[in-house]
Design an enzyme around this catalytic site. Structure first.
Site, PDB file in Angstrom:
ATOM      1  CB  ALA A 101      -0.909   0.008   1.229  1.00 47.08           C
ATOM      2  CE  LYS A 102       5.538   4.735  -0.263  1.00 42.50           C
ATOM      3  NZ  LYS A 102       6.615   3.935   0.297  1.00 42.50           N
ATOM      4  N   GLY A 103       0.421   5.854   0.572  1.00 41.38           N
ATOM      5  CA  GLY A 103      -0.522   6.961   0.685  1.00 41.38           C
ATOM      6  C   GLY A 103       0.182   8.284   0.800  1.00 41.38           C
ATOM      7  CG  ASP A 142       7.275   7.423   2.066  1.00 32.98           C
ATOM      8  OD1 ASP A 142       8.136   8.160   1.553  1.00 32.98           O
ATOM      9  OD2 ASP A 142       6.909   6.353   1.551  1.00 32.98           O
TER      10      ASP A 142
END
Length: 411
Positions: A101-103, A142
């Site tokens: 996943a990434k956001g 991040d």
């Protein structure tokens, strides 16, 4: 070539080597869920301002989805998509039970006060709290986010779901963060480098290293290589580059950077042109800053024997081909920088058990995972007669494809 195009190309090449059928290949590329939310907050002066937040949940065949949240003005859906997909393959290569996943939120964190960042983080969490969770999707820091950001997400999430330390990783130690997480990515880079060199009958001691980037990852890698008797002969960051052919005194350089905020005017070495750094003669080159730094313009001038990709996507595909022809051996990012997500997994495990480990145990387990993953990649290289990058991609894609088929999702 941007990160999305390169990741998709590597995936397609791996799928071809594995002989995946077209249906499963297509289904593996499509994200499980894409979330887009509007986050409206009052600024400190009372005016209202709105930001767009994203979360792309790519695949959960092997376990809960995992990936960072970045605060950056250029958070666009395409990039978030590429990075989410990359996390799916990366967790599979490291053999940890996660999907990708990434956001992120499109904002400039420097221009927001601490209380504005806190409000923004809490509103974002309110909007996605029922779509993340300990066994669903576990965010991490991040670019532009840190342990404090994770603490706010944890607190806001816990208002809805009760105390849940395992919902995010990269937390402050006082709130259930893991010892060893800070140095994990750099330490993983070193364990990966050791495994690669051992394969070629070499060890870190006495070899020369050049490191681009002296942030968290680069500085920890430098420190640990120095401790093991490696000669770090050149280092660079945004502020400049410093070199010493006899090996830099890394602890002194770290201290100098902490005190002055820059590599400039370090007494233990000479300044050099940062653009020359990547083509400096050395045994091992470690790009640990930005993507796309090795390209068709400079690849033919690279004089390192090994390249260890501590950054994400530092070598573009054209450079990859040039370097392969020259016989340069590249340890790919999807494996080399997986130390961070591996120790994030250890943090999650500790939180779920409610039992924290000593730092020594964290580091020993990390070494075990990194060494085992390297040998698994080498086996794929032998099976498919390919380089390390394709060995890693075939390993990761194959694991996800197998899990998908076993769950009967291909119907």
């Amino acid at each position: 070539m941007n990160a999305l195009a390169a990741t998709s190309r590597n995936f397609r090449n791996a799928a071809r080597l594995l002989g995946l059928d077209a249906k499963i290949e297509k289904s593996l590329l499509i994200p499980f869920r894409e979330i887009k939310v509007e986050c409206t907050i009052p600024k400190d002066d009372g005016t209202l301002v709105s930001y767009v937040g994203f979360r792309v949940q790519h695949d959960n065949a092997r376990g809960p989805m995992k990936g960072g949240i970045r605060y950056h003005p250029e958070v666009d859906p395409d990039e978030v998509n590429a990075l989410a997909q990359l996390m799916t393959w990366k967790t599979a290569v490291a053999d940890i039970p996660y999907g990708g996943a990434k956001g992120g939120i499109g904002c400039t964190p420097r221009e927001l006060s601490k209380s504005e960042l806190e409000r923004l983080t809490r509103v974002f969490t309110q909007k996605i709290h029922d779509l993340i969770g300990i066994h669903t999707d576990v965010p991490a820091p991040d670019m532009g986010t840190n342990a404090q950001t994770m603490a706010w997400i944890l607190d806001e999430y816990s208002k809805f779901h009760g105390h849940s330390p395992a919902v995010v990783t990269g937390k402050p130690i006082d709130l259930g963060g893991s010892l060893g997480r800070e140095a994990a990515t750099g330490r993983g880079v070193v364990f990966g480098t050791e495994a690669l060199l051992a394969e070629h009958g070499k060890s870190v001691k006495g070899l020369t290293f050049v490191i681009q980037g002296f942030g968290n990852v680069g500085s920890w890698a430098a420190r640990l290589l120095h401790e093991r008797g490696g000669k770090v002969i050149a280092v660079s960051d945004i502020t400049g580059a410093v070199t010493n052919p006899n090996g830099l005194d890394i602890p002194a350089l770290v201290k100098h950077k902490e005190e002055t905020g820059s590599l400039l005017n370090f007494s233990g070495g000479d300044m050099m042109d940062p653009n020359e750094l990547l083509v400096q003669e050395c045994d091992v080159l470690i790009p640990s800053a930005l993507g796309g730094v090795l390209n068709r313009d400079n690849a033919s001038s690279v004089r390192a024997k090994f390249i260890v990709e501590a950054a994400n996507h530092p070598t573009d595909p054209e450079a990859d081909e040039i370097l392969s022809k020259k016989g340069v051996i590249i340890l790919p990012d999807i494996y080399a920088n997986a130390g961070g997500v591996t120790v994030s997994y250890f943090e999650w495990v500790q939180n779920i058990q409610g039992f924290m480990w000593e730092e020594e145990k964290v580091n020993n387990e990390l070494q075990r995972y990194m060494t085992r993953a390297f040998h698994n990649i080498k086996n794929m290289c032998k099976t498919h007669d390919c380089n390390l990058r394709m060995g890693a991609f075939t390993l990761g894609v194959n694991r996800v494809a197998r899990a998908t088929l076993l769950r009967g999702w291909e119907a």
